[in-house]
Scaffold this motif. Structure first.
Motif, PDB file in Angstrom:
ATOM      1  N   ILE A 287     -44.786  -6.360  12.434  1.00 49.11           N
ATOM      2  CA  ILE A 287     -44.190  -5.391  13.171  1.00 49.11           C
ATOM      3  C   ILE A 287     -43.284  -4.974  12.425  1.00 49.11           C
ATOM      4  N   ASP A 288     -41.915  -5.927  12.324  1.00 51.53           N
ATOM      5  CA  ASP A 288     -40.824  -5.482  11.497  1.00 51.53           C
ATOM      6  C   ASP A 288     -40.630  -5.224   9.938  1.00 51.53           C
ATOM      7  N   PRO A 289     -40.531  -4.722   9.652  1.00 51.06           N
ATOM      8  CA  PRO A 289     -39.986  -4.706   8.176  1.00 51.06           C
ATOM      9  C   PRO A 289     -39.046  -5.272   7.266  1.00 51.06           C
ATOM     10  N   ARG A 290     -38.186  -5.449   8.209  1.00 46.20           N
ATOM     11  CA  ARG A 290     -37.003  -5.918   7.868  1.00 46.20           C
ATOM     12  C   ARG A 290     -36.842  -7.635   8.096  1.00 46.20           C
TER      13      ARG A 290
ATOM     14  N   LEU B  13     -39.691  -3.771  20.213  1.00 45.68           N
ATOM     15  CA  LEU B  13     -39.538  -5.198  19.102  1.00 45.68           C
ATOM     16  C   LEU B  13     -38.776  -5.954  19.878  1.00 45.68           C
TER      17      LEU B  13
ATOM     18  N   ARG C 280     -40.355  -8.739   7.339  1.00 44.76           N
ATOM     19  CA  ARG C 280     -41.817  -8.936   6.590  1.00 44.76           C
ATOM     20  C   ARG C 280     -41.028  -9.447   5.143  1.00 44.76           C
ATOM     21  N   ARG C 281     -39.430  -8.367   4.835  1.00 40.31           N
ATOM     22  CA  ARG C 281     -39.745  -7.953   3.285  1.00 40.31           C
ATOM     23  C   ARG C 281     -38.214  -7.937   2.994  1.00 40.31           C
TER      24      ARG C 281
ATOM     25  N   ASN D 263     -39.606   0.747  18.189  1.00 47.70           N
ATOM     26  CA  ASN D 263     -38.054   0.379  17.502  1.00 47.70           C
ATOM     27  C   ASN D 263     -37.662  -0.083  19.278  1.00 47.70           C
TER      28      ASN D 263
END
Lengths: 330, 360
Positions: A324-327, A254, A329-330, A251
Motif C-alpha cells: 500500500i505504500d509506493p515509497r 498507513l 515498494r519502489r 494516508n
C-alpha cells in the motif's frame, strides 16, 4: 524489488532469532518454576482423598518417564526435536503429542482474536476519521470521549462485565465452551450457529478492547494528514469530497498497520485472561491449564506458538505495507 | 495607459482589455481571541488576460491570503467579510458555495503550490491523480484529458509517460512544480495563481520554471498572478506589480516603471533591501523595524507609519487610500510623490550609487 527482498530476509532472520530466543527462555524459565509435574499430580491425588502411598505409587507409574538428565542435555534434546517440528508429549493429556493438543486449541483462539481485531480496527478507524473531521463538533467530541473511555478499561473487567450482562443478567448469549455440547460437531447450520453464538462474547470483548486505541490513534493520524499540503491542494483543484476522504483515509491509516501487527501479538497474549473468563477452550486457556499442571512441553509449545504468531504477523505487516505504500515498494 | 477611465471605486487600473478577475474592496479577517483581525484590508486589483501580475510583500503581508481568496479558499478561522472577486464567466467567487465553488476551483481557476510543498497525494501516481481530477470535474473524455496533460508535460520539457506513471517521491522539486502547473491548466483554466513558484528551487530550476510560466501564460492567454517575496522573480516575469504591506495594497502599477521608480516609501525600502549581483552588496539596506503581524497591526492610520521615513502627523490619523497619482500608477501614501517621480517618463540611468535609478 531487491531492497524489498533484502528487508524481507532481514525480517525473517530477526524472526527466527526471536523464536529461538523465546524457545530457550521458556525452556529454562519453565524449569526454574517451583514444583514439578509429579509433585503437582501427587498433591492433586492426595487432595482428592487418595492415601499418600497410593498417590506416590500412581505418580511413579504415570510420570515415571520424567527425565533425570542434566538440564543442558534436556535443552539440547528439546532443540533437536523442535527442528523436526516435534514439541514432545503432553504430560497432563497423558501421551498425546503437544502438537495435537495445540492444533485442537488454535482455531478457537485464532478465529475470535482475528475477527475481533479486524472488527475493532475497521470500526475504530472509521470512527477515528469521523472524530478527526468533526473534532470541533459535539458528535466528534463524544466519539473521542468513547475512545478514551474504552481505551482505559482493563480486559478482564470488560470480559467479566460482558459475561455478567449478557449471560447472567439477561441470558441472551451462551457462555463457556465453543458450542452447545448437545449438538454434534459437523458442517450443519445448527452446529455453526451454536459456534457463532458462543463466539460472540469473546469476539465482542476483543473488538471493544481494541476500539478505543484505534479510534484515538486514527484520529491523531487523520488530524495530521488533514494539515498536509496535498489535502489543501486537492481542495483547491476541486477534487470531489469523497475522493478527498479517500486520500485522507489511505494516508492516515498507513502508519497504523505497524501497530496492527504488533497488536496481533498483544491480543494473543490477552486471550489468556479473556478465554479464562469465558471458559473458552482456546490457546490461552490451554496455556493457563498447562502452567497449573506443570505440563512443561505443552507450556513451551504454547509460548512458542504465540511467538511465531507475532513474528509472522510482523512479516505480514511488512508485506502489506509495501503493497500500500509506493515509497516502500519502489 | 493613456486613457485612465475611472473605475467605480477608483482603485483599479484602466486598460483596453476587460479584466479577467476584478477584486474589489476585499477584506479578509481572522477571528482570534483579540477580536477580528484583518489579514487583507479593502484590497482592489484587476488581473487581465495576457498579463502577469506580481504580488509582492513580506511574510505576513497578506499576499497568500489574498491569493487564496481568489478561490474563496481562505482557511478557517479566516473569512471574507467585504468585497467581491468577479471572475469572467463565473461571477463573484466569494458568493459561491458547495458544488459550484468546488467545480470552479481547478477548472476556471488554477492554483499552483510552492514546489517545496507536497501538493500531490504520496500514495497515488500523477496519472491516477489526474484521473481523479477529471472525474471530480465530470470530464467525459478522460483519454482526451490524459492526452492534453501529456501535451502540457511535453511543452514543459517533461517525459509525459514517465511523469504520469510516477509517484511524488520520484520527482524533483522542479518537476513537481511543472506538474502543479499541468494540473492547474489541464482543465483549461483562464486564471492561473502561482504561490511562491520558485521558492525552494535551485537557481537553474527557478529560471526554467519562470520560462515555463511565461510561455504557458503567453500560449494560453492567461491572466496570471504570481505571489512572491522575491523581487528578482517579479522583475523577471511580471507585467504589473502590486505591493502589499500589512494587508493593504500600498502600491500598484506597471512592473518596469514601478521597479525603476518606486513611489511608496515601503516599495522603495523593499527594492533598496535587495542585494544585486553587480555592484556593492553593502548597498542593500535592510528596512528597520519588524513587519506587523495581525496583533501588532495599526488599527488606525497608515499601517507603515512606524517604519516610514516620511511619516507625518496625518499618518497617525487616517489610512491613506490607494489612488492614481499618475496615469496607470497607484499608491496609498499621504506624502506627496517626489516631483522627480512624476516627471520621469524616461528611465533614469542606473549608477553605482543608485542601483534603482531615478530616486529623488
Amino acid at each position: 524489488m531487491k531492497g524489498f527482498l533484502l528487508r524481507l530476509a532481514a525480517k525473517l532472520a530477526a524472526g527466527l532469532t526471536m523464536v529461538f530466543t523465546v524457545a530457550t527462555f521458556t525452556f529454562f524459565l519453565v524449569h526454574a518454576l517451583p514444583g514439578n509435574p509429579g509433585d503437582a499430580a501427587y498433591e492433586g491425588y492426595v487432595l482428592g482423598g487418595m492415601p499418600p502411598e497410593l498417590a506416590r505409587a500412581k505418580v511413579a507409574v504415570v510420570y515415571g518417564f520424567t527425565s533425570h538428565e542434566p538440564l543442558v542435555d534436556q535443552y539440547l534434546g528439546y532443540l533437536g526435536q523442535l527442528l523436526h517440528g516435534n514439541l514432545g508429549v503432553s504430560i497432563s493429556y497423558s501421551g498425546v503429542p503437544v502438537t495435537d493438543v495445540i492444533r485442537a486449541a488454535v482455531p478457537w483462539t485464532v478465529l475470535p482474536v482475528l475477527s475481533g481485531l479486524l472488527l475493532s480496527f475497521l470500526v475504530g478507524c472509521t470512527a477515528g476519521v469521523v472524530a478527526a473531521v468533526r473534532r470541533n463538533s459535539r458528535s466528534g467530541g463524544l466519539l473521542s470521549l468513547s475512545g478514551s473511555l474504552m481505551a482505559g478499561v482493563p480486559s478482564f473487567v470488560l470480559a467479566l462485565l460482558l459475561a455478567f450482562l449478557f449471560h447472567t443478567l439477561w441470558n441472551v448469549l451462551p457462555y463457556g465452551d465453543t458450542s452447545d455440547v448437545t449438538i454434534a460437531p459437523g458442517f450443519t447450520a445448527e452446529y455453526l450457529g451454536s459456534v457463532a453464538t458462543h463466539a460472540v462474547l469473546p469476539v465482542a470483548t476483543y473488538a471493544l478492547l481494541g476500539y478505543g486505541s484505534w479510534l484515538l490513534t486514527m484520529k491523531s493520524s487523520v488530524a495530521s494528514v488533514l494539515g498536509d499540503d496535498f489535502i489543501l491542494a486537492a481542495e483547491l483543484r476541486g477534487i470531489a469530497p469523497a475522493t478527498r476522504m479517500r486520500y485522507i483515509g489511505r494516508n492516515a491509516v498507513l502508519p497504523l498497520f505497524t501497530t496492527l501487527a504488533l497488536s496481533v501479538g498483544h491480543m494473543f497474549a490477552g486471550s489468556v485472561l479473556i478465554e479464562d473468563v469465558f471458559d473458552y477452550p482456546g490457546l490461552g486457556n490451554l496455556l493457563l491449564k498447562s502452567i497449573g499442571n506443570r505440563d512443561y512441553p505443552l507450556m513451551g509449545g504454547a509460548f512458542l506458538l504465540i511467538t511465531v504468531t507475532i513474528v509472522v504477523a510482523n512479516i505480514l505487516a511488512e508485506l502489506l505495507y509495501s503493497v500500500i505504500d509506493p515509497r516502500v515498494r519502489r | 495607459m493613456t486613457d485612465p477611465t475611472p473605475h467605480h471605486d477608483g482603485a483599479a487600473t484602466a486598460g483596453a482589455r476587460p479584466a479577467e478577475v476584478e477584486i474589489r474592496d476585499l477584506t479578509v479577517v481572522y477571528r482570534t481571541e483579540h477580536g477580528d483581525l484583518p489579514a487583507v484590508s479593502h484590497a482592489s486589483l484587476d488581473l487581465r488576460a495576457g498579463e502577469i501580475t506580481g504580488l509582492v510583500g513580506e511574510s505576513g503581508s497578506g499576499k497568500s491570503t489574498l491569493a487564496l481568496s481568489l478561490l474563496n479558499a481562505v482557511p478557517a478561522p479566516g473569512r471574507i467579510t467585504t468585497g467581491s472577486v468577479e471572475v469572467a464567466g463565473v461571477g463573484d467567487v466569494t458568493r459561491l458555495t458547495g458544488r459550484r465553488l468546488r467545480r470552479t476551483r481547478g477548472s476556471a481557476l488554477g492554483y499552483v503550490f510552492q514546489a517545496s510543498q507536497n501538493s500531490l497525494n504520496p500514495l497515488k501516481t500523477v496519472g491516477k491523480q489526474l484521473l481523479d481530477l477529471g472525474r471530480s470535474h465530470e470530464v467525459e473524455d478522460l483519454r482526451g484529458l490524459v492526452r492534453r496533460a501529456g501535451d502540457l508535460c511535453e511543452r514543459m520539457g517533461l517525459d509525459a509517460d514517465r511523469v504520469l506513471d510516477s509517484y511524488q517521491h520520484e520527482l524533483s522539486g522542479g518537476m513537481r512544480q511543472r506538474i502543479g502547473i499541468v494540473l492547474a491548466l489541464v482543465l483549461n483554466a483562464e486564471v492561473l495563481v502561482l504561490d511562491e513558484p520558485t521558492t525552494a528551487l535551485d537557481m537553474i530550476s527557478q529560471a526554467a520554471v519562470l520560462d515555463i510560466v511565461r510561455s504557458v501564460h503567453r500560449e494560453n492567454g492567461l491572466a496570471t498572478l504570481v505571489v512572491t517575496h522575491d523581487m528578482g522573480v517579479v522583475s523577471e516575469i511580471a507585467d504589473r506589480l502590486a505591493v502589499m504591506y500589512g494587508g493593504r495594497i500600498v502600491e500598484h502599477g506597471p512592473a518596469g516603471e514601478l521597479l525603476r521608480r518606486p513611489s511608496h516609501p515601503y516599495t522603495r525600502a523593499l527594492i533598496g533591501a535587495t542585494a544585486r549581483i553587480v555592484g556593492d552588496p553593502g548597498l542593500a539596506r535592510a528596512l528597520p523595524g519588524q513587519p506587523p503581524d495581525l496583533t501588532t497591526l495599526a488599527r488606525r492610520g497608515c499601517v507603515f507609519r512606524d517604519r516610514c521615513p516620511l511619516a507625518m502627523p496625518v499618518c497617525e490619523e487616517s489610512d491613506p487610500a490607494l489612488s492614481e497619482w499618475t496615469p496607470g500608477r497607484f499608491r496609498a501614501c499621504h506624502a506627496e510623490p517626489a516631483p522627480a517621480d512624476r516627471a520621469a517618463a524616461v528611465p533614469a540611468p542606473r549608477t553605482q550609487d543608485d542601483p534603482i535609478g531615478g530616486r529623488p
